[in-house]
Design a protein around this motif. Structure first.
Motif, PDB file in Angstrom:
ATOM      1  N   ASP A 213       0.840  -1.192   0.000  1.00 46.85           N
ATOM      2  CA  ASP A 213       0.000   0.000   0.000  1.00 46.85           C
ATOM      3  C   ASP A 213       0.880   1.248   0.000  1.00 46.85           C
ATOM      4  N   GLY A 214       0.279   2.387  -0.363  1.00 50.06           N
ATOM      5  CA  GLY A 214       1.021   3.638  -0.352  1.00 50.06           C
ATOM      6  C   GLY A 214       1.237   4.139   1.067  1.00 50.06           C
ATOM      7  N   ILE A 215       2.433   4.657   1.340  1.00 44.02           N
ATOM      8  CA  ILE A 215       2.760   5.226   2.647  1.00 44.02           C
ATOM      9  C   ILE A 215       3.378   6.602   2.427  1.00 44.02           C
ATOM     10  N   TYR A 216       2.880   7.593   3.171  1.00 41.32           N
ATOM     11  CA  TYR A 216       3.583   8.874   3.127  1.00 41.32           C
ATOM     12  C   TYR A 216       3.506   9.549   4.487  1.00 41.32           C
TER      13      TYR A 216
ATOM     14  N   ASN B 197       4.936  19.816   4.445  1.00 43.20           N
ATOM     15  CA  ASN B 197       6.182  19.346   3.846  1.00 43.20           C
ATOM     16  C   ASN B 197       6.232  17.822   3.885  1.00 43.20           C
ATOM     17  N   ILE B 198       6.348  17.216   2.730  1.00 46.78           N
ATOM     18  CA  ILE B 198       6.369  15.758   2.642  1.00 46.78           C
ATOM     19  C   ILE B 198       7.731  15.243   3.081  1.00 46.78           C
ATOM     20  N   GLN B 199       7.739  14.409   4.116  1.00 49.37           N
ATOM     21  CA  GLN B 199       8.968  13.879   4.686  1.00 49.37           C
ATOM     22  C   GLN B 199       9.381  12.551   4.044  1.00 49.37           C
ATOM     23  N   TYR B 200       8.385  11.794   3.595  1.00 50.44           N
ATOM     24  CA  TYR B 200       8.693  10.474   3.039  1.00 50.44           C
ATOM     25  C   TYR B 200       7.533   9.990   2.179  1.00 50.44           C
ATOM     26  N   ILE B 201       7.849   9.356   1.061  1.00 48.38           N
ATOM     27  CA  ILE B 201       6.870   8.592   0.284  1.00 48.38           C
ATOM     28  C   ILE B 201       7.514   7.256  -0.054  1.00 48.38           C
TER      29      ILE B 201
ATOM     30  N   GLU C  15       0.406   8.336   6.943  1.00 49.42           N
ATOM     31  CA  GLU C  15      -0.807   7.959   6.198  1.00 49.42           C
ATOM     32  C   GLU C  15      -0.563   6.715   5.354  1.00 49.42           C
ATOM     33  N   ILE C  16      -1.568   5.847   5.361  1.00 48.26           N
ATOM     34  CA  ILE C  16      -1.562   4.646   4.526  1.00 48.26           C
ATOM     35  C   ILE C  16      -2.664   4.790   3.487  1.00 48.26           C
ATOM     36  N   LEU C  17      -2.310   4.624   2.216  1.00 45.59           N
ATOM     37  CA  LEU C  17      -3.278   4.711   1.123  1.00 45.59           C
ATOM     38  C   LEU C  17      -3.429   3.334   0.490  1.00 45.59           C
ATOM     39  N   LYS C  18      -4.616   2.804   0.545  1.00 44.91           N
ATOM     40  CA  LYS C  18      -4.886   1.514  -0.085  1.00 44.91           C
ATOM     41  C   LYS C  18      -5.762   1.736  -1.309  1.00 44.91           C
TER      42      LYS C  18
END
Length: 316
Positions: free
Chosen positions: A80-83, A90-94, A166-169
């Motif tokens: 799944d997507g993680i960010y 400010n986006i720290q990690y994808i 955040e987890i994106l499924k």
């Protein structure tokens, strides 16, 4: 309450190994954002453009990541997507899944990266997240043209700064399948309620569970007056016993039966061609009776008239 995603359970397992530590703040702490380059949670440089205090509620539990490389390898491997993002967007990690879906970050704010907006999204859940709440919701991306099931939670870095995890499924296929099922259900309901045949579904106790419009017209009652009732509530006792006895035979034998019934009426009798079929559950046991009733009164009257004329001609 939303069920925890698998990644959260994995992080909790890591916590037991001492790789992740839960942190409870005894009082509110203020963390000042600075208008200069700072290190993000992975030790990379990121610029903060706003000056905003971040407060930690003493009644909330957060997670503090100690072994970053180990955890990062877990996040990179998740399907799944993680960010991870800070309170200024400010986006720290994808993880690689997000990168494939939305492309490189290129120092964009979260609302620029995901939504092509120039300012914060009015539907943003960050206020709740940074107040210490976990949020489970759905989102449709006009950028990727996909539906996502989102699970957001706050955690605290070891320096005290708060981030949203955040987890994106991707649930696009599920949503599309649900749409197809709804469409098919609508078609089946239209056929079910517009066929001239009377159709009935009863459970193994001969309780009516579903009926179509033709059957409602035949018995002269509304659907809500039939569902949950038995034949004893709708027909004279002698008729009801016949119908229920037939239902029990279907349930016990698990075989289709074809019969012809004569139903007395106020002015005339009605002939019905009845086909009863068992519906099996996953164990192969009959639990529902599907009954199709066709009014063949006109055919029977023609047959009677034909027999009468034949007998009359033979006796002349």
């Amino acid at each position: 309450m939303a069920e925890e995603p698998d990644i959260i359970k994995q992080l909790r397992d890591a916590e037991k190994l001492g790789l992740v530590q839960s942190k409870m703040q005894s009082e509110y702490e203020e963390v000042e954002s600075v208008d200069q380059a700072s290190e993000n949670i992975w030790g990379e440089t990121v610029a903060f453009s706003e000056d905003e205090d971040q407060k930690i509620n003493s009644n909330e539990k957060y997670s503090s990541i100690e072994n970053l490389e180990f955890i990062k390898s877990i996040l990179d491997a998740i399907d799944d997507g993680i960010y991870i993002v800070d309170n200024q967007g400010n986006i720290q990690y994808i993880n690689p899944v997000i990168r494939r879906e939305f492309g490189p970050v290129n120092n964009k704010k979260c609302y620029e990266y995901f939504h092509n907006r120039t300012k914060r999204c009015p539907w943003c859940k960050n206020k709740e997240i940074f107040a210490g709440k976990s949020v489970h919701w759905e989102w449709y991306s006009s950028k990727s043209k996909k539906y996502y099931d989102l699970f957001d939670m706050p955690f605290v870095n070891k320096d005290g700064s708060i981030f949203k995890f955040e987890i994106l499924k991707n649930i696009t296929e599920l949503k599309n399948n649900n749409k197809k099922l709804k469409k098919q259900k609508k078609i089946m309901e239209t056929i079910f309620n517009n066929t001239p045949n009377m159709i009935v579904l009863k459970d193994k106790n001969s309780v009516y569970r579903n009926v179509n419009n033709s059957f409602c017209e035949f018995v002269g009652k509304k659907e809500e007056e039939i569902i949950g009732k038995t034949d004893y509530d709708l027909f004279p006792s002698e008729e009801a016993e016949q119908y229920i006895r037939s239902d029990k035979a279907i349930i016990n034998e698990g075989k289709q039966q074809r019969e012809e019934w004569v139903v007395p009426g106020e002015n005339d009798k009605t002939w019905l061609k009845v086909i009863k079929s068992p519906i099996m559950d996953e164990k192969g046991e009959a639990t529902v009776v599907l009954c199709s009733l066709t009014d063949i009164s006109d055919i029977k009257r023609i047959e009677e008239k034909t027999r009468y004329l034949k007998d009359y001609n033979e006796n002349i």
